[in-house]
Write an enzyme that holds these catalytic residues in place. Structure first.
Site, PDB file in Angstrom:
ATOM      1  N   LYS A   1       0.985  -1.239   0.068  1.00 22.38           N
ATOM      2  CA  LYS A   1      -0.016  -0.141  -0.033  1.00 22.38           C
ATOM      3  C   LYS A   1       0.733   1.180   0.041  1.00 22.38           C
ATOM      4  O   LYS A   1       0.423   2.393   0.776  1.00 22.38           O
ATOM      5  CB  LYS A   1      -0.992  -0.191   1.156  1.00 22.38           C
ATOM      6  CG  LYS A   1      -1.906  -1.172   1.313  1.00 22.38           C
ATOM      7  CD  LYS A   1      -2.699  -0.929   2.488  1.00 22.38           C
ATOM      8  CE  LYS A   1      -3.794  -2.474   2.523  1.00 22.38           C
ATOM      9  NZ  LYS A   1      -4.645  -2.649   1.430  1.00 22.38           N
ATOM     10  N   CYS A   2       1.773   1.430  -0.797  1.00 19.87           N
ATOM     11  CA  CYS A   2       2.872   2.326  -0.831  1.00 19.87           C
ATOM     12  C   CYS A   2       2.944   2.983  -2.091  1.00 19.87           C
ATOM     13  O   CYS A   2       2.470   2.411  -3.234  1.00 19.87           O
ATOM     14  CB  CYS A   2       4.321   1.745  -0.556  1.00 19.87           C
ATOM     15  SG  CYS A   2       5.798   2.672  -0.710  1.00 19.87           S
ATOM     16  N   GLY A   3       3.226   4.271  -2.373  1.00 21.51           N
ATOM     17  CA  GLY A   3       3.315   4.745  -3.552  1.00 21.51           C
ATOM     18  C   GLY A   3       4.540   3.872  -4.600  1.00 21.51           C
ATOM     19  O   GLY A   3       4.138   4.437  -5.765  1.00 21.51           O
ATOM     20  N   PHE A   4       5.376   3.392  -3.805  1.00 25.01           N
ATOM     21  CA  PHE A   4       6.221   2.729  -4.729  1.00 25.01           C
ATOM     22  C   PHE A   4       5.657   1.354  -5.178  1.00 25.01           C
ATOM     23  O   PHE A   4       6.409   0.514  -5.846  1.00 25.01           O
ATOM     24  CB  PHE A   4       7.627   2.852  -4.261  1.00 25.01           C
ATOM     25  CG  PHE A   4       8.230   3.974  -3.942  1.00 25.01           C
ATOM     26  CD1 PHE A   4       8.318   4.879  -4.983  1.00 25.01           C
ATOM     27  CD2 PHE A   4       8.818   4.585  -2.503  1.00 25.01           C
ATOM     28  CE1 PHE A   4       9.071   6.156  -5.095  1.00 25.01           C
ATOM     29  CE2 PHE A   4       9.087   5.757  -2.762  1.00 25.01           C
ATOM     30  CZ  PHE A   4       9.524   6.578  -3.502  1.00 25.01           C
ATOM     31  N   THR A   5       4.520   0.858  -4.731  1.00 33.80           N
ATOM     32  CA  THR A   5       4.072  -0.476  -4.974  1.00 33.80           C
ATOM     33  C   THR A   5       3.967  -0.933  -6.409  1.00 33.80           C
ATOM     34  O   THR A   5       4.467  -1.891  -6.646  1.00 33.80           O
ATOM     35  CB  THR A   5       2.600  -0.681  -4.301  1.00 33.80           C
ATOM     36  OG1 THR A   5       2.904  -0.431  -2.880  1.00 33.80           O
ATOM     37  CG2 THR A   5       1.978  -2.053  -4.297  1.00 33.80           C
TER      38      THR A   5
END
Length: 161
Positions: free
Chosen positions: A35-39
């Site tokens: 659930k990360c912007g980098f996912t």
């Protein structure tokens, strides 16, 4: 511990994984989160796995919930998310801590062997990447914002050594 091959970690399934089995292969070790912007980098990591896997690249993803609570799921949820959303077929390991007193010993070693900006050993966020030579030594550390596709030249170089 003298190199990455000296460590044993735990698979997402709970089985032990002796990293000495990857002797002679190049490894890319990454702390991941769902659930990360980098996912979306899962897609790039899978592309590297597909492009270089037959030549000897092993991608190892270690889910971590230490940054903004961005990996809240259990092993089954993490595995299902990665497979369904990104077609992940590379190795996913047990959810771990990468910083602090409970940090996975492998990551303590990686951070010491390849410190980050200004010599800091702490991992700053999800998707920090460590590229490992065939002999188990650390080649380089990459920041979370470094996209997986930016590693292709370094990976190819290590595979050709």
């Amino acid at each position: 511990m003298s190199n990455v091959h000296d460590f044993t970690v735990t698979a997402l399934t709970g089985a032990p994984v002796d990293l000495s089995q990857y002797r002679g292969k190049v490894m890319l070790i990454v702390n991941t989160a769902s659930k990360c912007g980098f996912t979306p980098q899962y897609k790039g990591l899978e592309a590297l796995h597909q492009q270089f896997g037959e030549r000897g690249l092993e991608v190892l993803g270690f889910p971590c919930n230490q940054f903004g609570g961005q990996e809240p799921g259990d092993a089954d949820e993490i595995g299902a998310f990665c497979e369904k959303n990104y077609g992940v077929s590379f190795s996913l390991l047990e959810k771990i801590d990468v910083n602090g007193s409970d940090a996975e010993p492998l990551f303590k070693y990686l951070k010491h062997a390849a410190p980050g900006l200004l010599g800091s050993e702490a991992i700053k966020w999800n998707f920090t990447k460590f590229l490992i030579r065939k002999d188990g030594s650390v080649f380089k550390r990459y920041a979370p914002q470094t996209k997986p596709e930016e590693l292709t030249t370094d990976i190819a170089q290590l595979l050709d050594e």
